[in-house]
Design a protein around this motif. Sequence first.
Motif, PDB file in Angstrom:
ATOM      1  N   UNK A 194       0.843  -1.203   0.000  1.00 58.60           N
ATOM      2  CA  UNK A 194       0.000   0.000   0.000  1.00 58.60           C
ATOM      3  C   UNK A 194       0.876   1.250   0.000  1.00 58.60           C
ATOM      4  N   UNK A 195       1.385   1.626  -1.175  1.00 59.34           N
ATOM      5  CA  UNK A 195       2.133   2.871  -1.297  1.00 59.34           C
ATOM      6  C   UNK A 195       1.136   4.015  -1.091  1.00 59.34           C
ATOM      7  N   UNK A 196       1.380   4.913  -0.128  1.00 59.24           N
ATOM      8  CA  UNK A 196       0.406   5.990   0.121  1.00 59.24           C
ATOM      9  C   UNK A 196       0.147   6.837  -1.121  1.00 59.24           C
ATOM     10  N   UNK A 197      -1.101   7.285  -1.265  1.00 59.97           N
ATOM     11  CA  UNK A 197      -1.558   8.177  -2.329  1.00 59.97           C
ATOM     12  C   UNK A 197      -1.423   7.568  -3.724  1.00 59.97           C
ATOM     13  N   UNK A 198      -1.625   6.252  -3.819  1.00 56.93           N
ATOM     14  CA  UNK A 198      -1.599   5.596  -5.143  1.00 56.93           C
ATOM     15  C   UNK A 198      -2.873   4.796  -5.406  1.00 56.93           C
ATOM     16  N   UNK A 199      -3.928   5.043  -4.630  1.00 57.14           N
ATOM     17  CA  UNK A 199      -5.196   4.368  -4.867  1.00 57.14           C
ATOM     18  C   UNK A 199      -5.332   3.003  -4.215  1.00 57.14           C
ATOM     19  N   UNK A 200      -4.429   2.680  -3.311  1.00 49.92           N
ATOM     20  CA  UNK A 200      -4.465   1.336  -2.733  1.00 49.92           C
ATOM     21  C   UNK A 200      -5.597   1.143  -1.723  1.00 49.92           C
ATOM     22  N   UNK A 201      -6.116   2.216  -1.138  1.00 50.42           N
ATOM     23  CA  UNK A 201      -7.241   2.062  -0.202  1.00 50.42           C
ATOM     24  C   UNK A 201      -8.452   1.487  -0.926  1.00 50.42           C
ATOM     25  N   UNK A 202      -8.714   1.975  -2.133  1.00 49.30           N
ATOM     26  CA  UNK A 202      -9.840   1.448  -2.909  1.00 49.30           C
ATOM     27  C   UNK A 202      -9.599  -0.012  -3.281  1.00 49.30           C
ATOM     28  N   UNK A 203      -8.369  -0.339  -3.651  1.00 47.86           N
ATOM     29  CA  UNK A 203      -8.046  -1.738  -3.975  1.00 47.86           C
ATOM     30  C   UNK A 203      -8.247  -2.634  -2.760  1.00 47.86           C
ATOM     31  N   UNK A 204      -7.767  -2.161  -1.600  1.00 50.09           N
ATOM     32  CA  UNK A 204      -7.915  -2.957  -0.379  1.00 50.09           C
ATOM     33  C   UNK A 204      -9.380  -3.196  -0.053  1.00 50.09           C
ATOM     34  N   UNK A 205     -10.184  -2.164  -0.173  1.00 48.90           N
ATOM     35  CA  UNK A 205     -11.600  -2.288   0.141  1.00 48.90           C
ATOM     36  C   UNK A 205     -12.280  -3.310  -0.768  1.00 48.90           C
TER      37      UNK A 205
END
Length: 198
Positions: free
Chosen positions: A13-24
Amino acid sequence: MLIFWKHRFVLLAVPKTGTTALEDALAPLSDAAIVNPPGLKHCGVAKYRRELAPFFEQKGRRPLELVAVMREPVDWLGSWFRYRSRPQLDGQQNSTKGLTFDEFVEAYLQDPQPDFAKVGSQARFLQGGVTHLFRHDRPADLTAFLSDRLGPLPDIPRMNVSPPGDLGLSARLHARLREENAEDFALWDSLQNADDAP
């Protein structure tokens, strides 16, 4: 960070690369999802190999592949600048409210950095190398990789989007940023060059 143990890879999860949406969206498909605390969720390559790889990887089996996303360095800083301008941070030390993007980048290049400009470096996060590094501006490449490994993917909504803001950067600061953050730009340029290769 998502661990796909059966599929033999980790999505960092590199910050500010859209990984929060991927994780969800992809957490139900993973074998382990580390979403808190932030220091583990946003665990860089070196920390993963030092602290988590021994837990998730078994002796005698090939290591898990590391997968990550990188954003163009100025755009990445712009996302941080806009994210920290949101009203929820008003009055806090890490707020960028009232600053220009030039002032933010100038502060980012200071040593020591003020709290609002402490956002790290993508090159440092990825130091040690990953198996698959994807460009943030080409999400179809990552989703093709993920669907090849995992099968059909659920819809991936946009999340954690930074508010709008003026990201005008002077030519002088842009040149200084490229010089002083050469590792980030070299890594990004290598991804562009890889796309151009025959």
